[in-house]
Design a protein around this motif. Structure first.
Motif, PDB file in Angstrom:
ATOM      1  N   THR A 102     126.444 -71.708 116.153  1.00 32.11           N
ATOM      2  CA  THR A 102     127.040 -71.273 115.036  1.00 32.11           C
ATOM      3  C   THR A 102     127.640 -71.736 114.087  1.00 32.11           C
ATOM      4  OG1 THR A 102     126.948 -68.731 115.794  1.00 32.11           O
ATOM      5  CG2 THR A 102     126.688 -68.899 113.663  1.00 32.11           C
ATOM      6  N   ALA A 103     128.480 -72.580 113.904  1.00 32.47           N
ATOM      7  CA  ALA A 103     130.142 -73.449 113.147  1.00 32.47           C
ATOM      8  C   ALA A 103     129.236 -74.595 112.455  1.00 32.47           C
ATOM      9  CB  ALA A 103     131.001 -73.965 114.204  1.00 32.47           C
ATOM     10  N   SER A 104     128.531 -75.376 113.496  1.00 38.67           N
ATOM     11  CA  SER A 104     127.738 -76.881 113.563  1.00 38.67           C
ATOM     12  C   SER A 104     126.140 -76.265 112.485  1.00 38.67           C
ATOM     13  CB  SER A 104     127.345 -77.404 114.792  1.00 38.67           C
ATOM     14  OG  SER A 104     125.798 -76.269 115.287  1.00 38.67           O
ATOM     15  N   GLU A 105     125.872 -75.177 112.777  1.00 42.54           N
ATOM     16  CA  GLU A 105     124.244 -74.472 112.227  1.00 42.54           C
ATOM     17  C   GLU A 105     125.322 -74.545 110.462  1.00 42.54           C
ATOM     18  OE1 GLU A 105     122.879 -71.578 113.428  1.00 42.54           O
ATOM     19  OE2 GLU A 105     122.334 -71.990 115.465  1.00 42.54           O
ATOM     20  N   TYR A 106     126.663 -74.392 109.615  1.00 44.05           N
ATOM     21  CA  TYR A 106     127.271 -74.041 108.655  1.00 44.05           C
ATOM     22  C   TYR A 106     128.310 -74.873 108.800  1.00 44.05           C
ATOM     23  CZ  TYR A 106     124.225 -70.326 109.047  1.00 44.05           C
ATOM     24  OH  TYR A 106     122.920 -69.716 109.022  1.00 44.05           O
ATOM     25  N   PRO A 107     128.042 -76.512 108.724  1.00 46.15           N
ATOM     26  CA  PRO A 107     129.154 -76.993 109.257  1.00 46.15           C
ATOM     27  C   PRO A 107     130.227 -77.537 107.665  1.00 46.15           C
ATOM     28  CG  PRO A 107     127.209 -78.661 108.566  1.00 46.15           C
ATOM     29  CD  PRO A 107     127.065 -77.271 108.250  1.00 46.15           C
ATOM     30  N   ASP A 108     129.789 -77.111 105.797  1.00 48.59           N
ATOM     31  CA  ASP A 108     129.663 -76.652 105.205  1.00 48.59           C
ATOM     32  C   ASP A 108     130.776 -75.568 104.254  1.00 48.59           C
ATOM     33  OD1 ASP A 108     129.727 -79.895 104.798  1.00 48.59           O
ATOM     34  OD2 ASP A 108     127.358 -79.691 104.428  1.00 48.59           O
ATOM     35  N   ALA A 109     130.342 -74.952 105.445  1.00 49.72           N
ATOM     36  CA  ALA A 109     130.897 -73.484 105.001  1.00 49.72           C
ATOM     37  C   ALA A 109     133.050 -73.165 105.580  1.00 49.72           C
ATOM     38  CB  ALA A 109     129.886 -71.986 106.162  1.00 49.72           C
ATOM     39  N   ASP A 110     133.298 -71.932 104.754  1.00 48.97           N
ATOM     40  CA  ASP A 110     134.355 -71.867 105.003  1.00 48.97           C
ATOM     41  C   ASP A 110     134.608 -70.835 106.210  1.00 48.97           C
ATOM     42  OD1 ASP A 110     133.838 -68.808 104.556  1.00 48.97           O
ATOM     43  OD2 ASP A 110     134.668 -69.725 102.158  1.00 48.97           O
ATOM     44  N   LEU A 111     135.624 -70.812 106.685  1.00 49.13           N
ATOM     45  CA  LEU A 111     135.820 -70.052 108.157  1.00 49.13           C
ATOM     46  C   LEU A 111     134.933 -68.690 108.076  1.00 49.13           C
ATOM     47  CD1 LEU A 111     137.135 -69.866 111.141  1.00 49.13           C
ATOM     48  CD2 LEU A 111     139.414 -69.407 110.003  1.00 49.13           C
ATOM     49  N   ARG A 114     131.779 -68.939 107.928  1.00 49.00           N
ATOM     50  CA  ARG A 114     130.856 -68.916 109.825  1.00 49.00           C
ATOM     51  C   ARG A 114     131.265 -67.572 110.649  1.00 49.00           C
ATOM     52  NH1 ARG A 114     133.883 -73.997 110.919  1.00 49.00           N
ATOM     53  NH2 ARG A 114     134.471 -74.688 108.646  1.00 49.00           N
ATOM     54  N   ARG A 115     132.488 -67.038 110.464  1.00 47.23           N
ATOM     55  CA  ARG A 115     132.584 -65.635 111.164  1.00 47.23           C
ATOM     56  C   ARG A 115     131.383 -64.532 110.849  1.00 47.23           C
ATOM     57  NH1 ARG A 115     138.826 -65.234 110.433  1.00 47.23           N
ATOM     58  NH2 ARG A 115     139.125 -66.823 112.463  1.00 47.23           N
ATOM     59  N   GLU A 116     130.965 -64.573 109.905  1.00 47.84           N
ATOM     60  CA  GLU A 116     130.081 -63.807 109.030  1.00 47.84           C
ATOM     61  C   GLU A 116     128.690 -64.487 109.854  1.00 47.84           C
ATOM     62  OE1 GLU A 116     129.697 -63.253 105.108  1.00 47.84           O
ATOM     63  OE2 GLU A 116     131.595 -62.317 104.487  1.00 47.84           O
ATOM     64  N   ARG A 117     128.372 -65.843 109.890  1.00 48.70           N
ATOM     65  CA  ARG A 117     126.988 -66.042 110.259  1.00 48.70           C
ATOM     66  C   ARG A 117     126.751 -66.009 111.633  1.00 48.70           C
ATOM     67  NH1 ARG A 117     125.862 -65.438 105.294  1.00 48.70           N
ATOM     68  NH2 ARG A 117     125.605 -67.264 104.303  1.00 48.70           N
ATOM     69  N   HIS A 118     128.200 -66.073 112.628  1.00 48.06           N
ATOM     70  CA  HIS A 118     128.327 -65.723 113.974  1.00 48.06           C
ATOM     71  C   HIS A 118     127.902 -64.090 114.410  1.00 48.06           C
ATOM     72  CE1 HIS A 118     128.706 -66.284 118.150  1.00 48.06           C
ATOM     73  NE2 HIS A 118     129.787 -65.351 118.221  1.00 48.06           N
TER      74      HIS A 118
END
Length: 154
Positions: A102-111, A114-118
């Motif tokens: 999930t983090a690799s799909e949003y490399p420029d997103a803040d932590l 990324r947590r929300e996306r996961h």
């Protein structure tokens, strides 16, 4: 097993269908995939034609812990609980979303993003699992494989 004038009626060979909550299936599957715990759906005696399978962790104790459930009887000659692997209740188990993926799909997103996306990816995975609960499951009863209907509850 006792005869009671009905042969094997008290045993799991009576089962024609089991009812499962879709959420219980998703919870059991997620717990099994994300930890070393073995979480199953358990059907407990006395058995009847229609039974409800409930969420159960095999390492929780008090169940005989044999991992198989069917076929072994205790001193009172009552049948053991039947344990159903949640993987067997889901047609084509989708891959569980890993945090790194999930983090690799949003490399420029803040932590926090990324947590929300996961969390969203996990929620979508759980929905796919709930939608894929099958209509039948094979169970082992006295060294015989039987197919029983699955009634998926909301």
């Amino acid at each position: 097993m006792t005869e009671e004038g009905r042969g094997h009626d008290p045993g799991p060979d009576r089962l024609r269908s089991i009812a499962v909550h879709r959420e219980d299936v998703a919870n059991a599957l997620e717990a099994s995939l994300r930890s070393d715990r073995e979480v199953v759906l358990r059907v407990t005696p006395p058995f009847s034609g229609r039974m409800r399978a409930r969420l159960h962790a095999l390492d929780a104790g008090g169940d005989g812990g044999d991992g198989e459930g069917a076929g072994s009887a205790d001193a009172s000659d009552s049948p053991a609980p039947l344990h159903i692997d949640p993987r067997n209740l889901v047609a084509e188990v989708p891959p569980y979303p890993e945090p790194d993926e999930t983090a690799s799909e949003y490399p420029d997103a803040d932590l926090e993003t990324r947590r929300e996306r996961h969390a969203e990816a996990v929620a979508a995975w759980r929905e796919r699992v709930r939608e894929r609960v099958g209509s039948t499951v094979e169970i082992e009863v006295d060294d015989e494989t039987r197919t029983v209907d699955v009634v998926a509850l909301a």
